[in-house]
Design a protein around this motif. Structure first.
Motif: not given
Length: 457
Positions: A430-443, A356-366
């Motif tokens: 198509t998975a809600i996990a991907g939605v939560l991650i993407g919606e946050w990453a793109y603000g 488990a680890r923390w990722y920055t927005r920049e890392e997620i967007l990449a």
């Protein structure tokens, strides 16, 4: 956050006409309607069709003429003890009952989007109408049923499918692993598939009365199960009466198991906590998830699960959206919450997390912009399904990750479009996990730097 976010497999397009599930007259009539369509599943796998010239397969929707030979003898509902026999009209526990033939479930009606009045439990659409043909005539749209053919030999199915109009026109049918099948479904098909698969699975898994152990049978067009010891022809000599014969507990209803899934953001709003299960394919990280327990609110479950899995305290729990997840019958309830990213993370608590680890927005967007960042191959899905089956229904970690599947050929083609290596992978949208991650990453959702939090539940 949008007022109503519709995830993949959500946004059901069907009017379920639940008040007509007791009407065997309506159901037996609508089965024979030329507009009726059938969703076919075998061992939980949906039947897909690939039309001539089409790039992808879609959910097959067969006509009653296509599947008529598989349905068994009439009546289709309100069957009696013997095949071909009608049940008495005045016996409540035989309302739209089905004893003979494969499992059939009435899923609902797809109504035309033309401004016409939707069907409601009014006199025009009454379950007690003396003229079922009139009720069927009032129905505008496409009635949809599911059909479970798991016990029908494949050679029989092949013969039936070969005679269908679609195959005669050059189409090809095939059953598919359900998570792989999702890759070719649109929002409309995915929502119908989610209902059909959950209902077929529920009818398949529940074979015996939880009170007395007697076999159960289907009534209300597949939406209820009841104890066979209550049947008028049951042989109960010398047996204690089943407790389900009294009160309001004589039916078993389809179940839905709620799972909280949460994207944890740090106080700066610029870091996201993701975890990796020990049995997941390489490089995959996702939002953490867990089943809600009795006597627990959603917010309580979010806090408990993160504490138990990663040893992190969270606050400011904010609801985002839900997603039906028919593996077999989950409702994924998505949240954001806030935590202190300087607090230590634990992966030794429940023997589930590998990291488990923390990722920055920049890392997620990449990762999201990488050709391989959200790819899940068929091989990956097999590993995910195996890990979920091995641990049984008590685990929800596979749900947190699963989504679209791509073929090895598609994977190679996408890899050629971008860098050869991706530091980690996350679920697709198509998975809600991907939605939560993407919606946050793109603000677009979740706690953001310099922005007030969303409305809490």
């Amino acid at each position: 956050m949008p007022e109503s976010y519709v995830n993949f497999m959500g946004g059901s397009p069907l009017n379920r006409l639940s008040w007509l599930r007791t009407s065997h007259a309506f159901l037996n009539a609508v089965v024979l309607s030329p507009t009726t369509r059938w969703i076919v599943l075998k061992d939980g796998q949906p039947l897909l069709v690939q039309h001539s010239g089409a790039e992808k397969r879609s959910l097959a929707r067969l006509s009653t003429a296509d599947v008529r030979s598989l349905l068994g003898s009439e009546p289709f509902f309100a069957q009696g003890k013997l095949e071909g026999e009608n049940a008495p009209d005045d016996v409540a526990i035989l309302e739209a009952a089905r004893f003979h033939g494969p499992t059939v479930v009435f899923l609902g009606l797809h109504e035309p989007q033309t401004g016409e009045a939707d069907a409601l439990p009014s006199s025009e659409f009454s379950a007690k109408s003396s003229d079922p043909a009139k009720v069927v005539a009032n129905i505008k749209g496409t009635p949809v049923f599911s059909l479970d053919v798991s016990k029908i030999p494949q050679e029989v199915l092949d013969d039936v499918f070969q005679k269908s109009e679609a195959v005669k026109s050059g189409a090809a049918f095939s059953f598919s692993e359900p998570r792989v099948a999702m890759n070719g479904l649109d929002m409309f098909e995915a929502a119908i598939f989610a209902e059909a698969r959950s209902m077929v699975d529920w009818n398949t898994r529940n074979k015996f009365c939880p009170s007395c152990g007697s076999p159960v049978y289907s009534l209300w067009a597949g939406w209820k199960l009841t104890c066979s010891s209550l049947l008028p022809w049951a042989e109960n000599a010398g047996k204690e009466p089943c407790p389900t014969a009294r009160g309001l507990h004589n039916f078993a209803h389809p179940r839905t198991d709620a799972v909280v899934i949460m994207a944890i953001i740090d106080e700066s709003g610029d870091k996201l906590l993701l975890g990796r299960n020990k049995k997941w394919p390489g490089k995959f990280y996702s939002a953490l998830a867990g089943f809600i327990e009795p006597g627990e609110s959603f917010e309580d479950a979010v806090k408990r699960e993160i504490w138990e899995e990663a040893g992190v305290r969270v606050w400011d729990v904010q609801y985002h959206s839900t997603q039906p997840w028919p593996y077999p019958a989950n409702l994924m309830v998505g949240f954001y919450a806030t935590a202190d990213s300087s607090a230590p993370l634990r992966t030794d608590l429940d023997n589930e997390l590998d990291d488990a680890r923390w990722y920055t927005r920049e890392e997620i967007l990449a990762v999201l912009s990488h050709a391989e960042g959200t790819n899940i191959t068929r091989s990956d899905h097999r590993k995910l399904a195996a890990s979920q089956e091995e641990k049984g229904p008590a685990t929800s970690t596979a749900n947190a990750l699963a989504g679209d599947a791509v073929t090895e050929e598609e994977k190679k083609a996408k890899a050629a479009e971008g860098p050869s290596e991706v530091p980690f992978r996350v679920p697709p949208s198509t998975a809600i996990a991907g939605v939560l991650i993407g919606e946050w990453a793109y603000g677009r959702a979740g706690p953001q730097p310099g922005r007030q939090g969303q409305t809490k539940l």
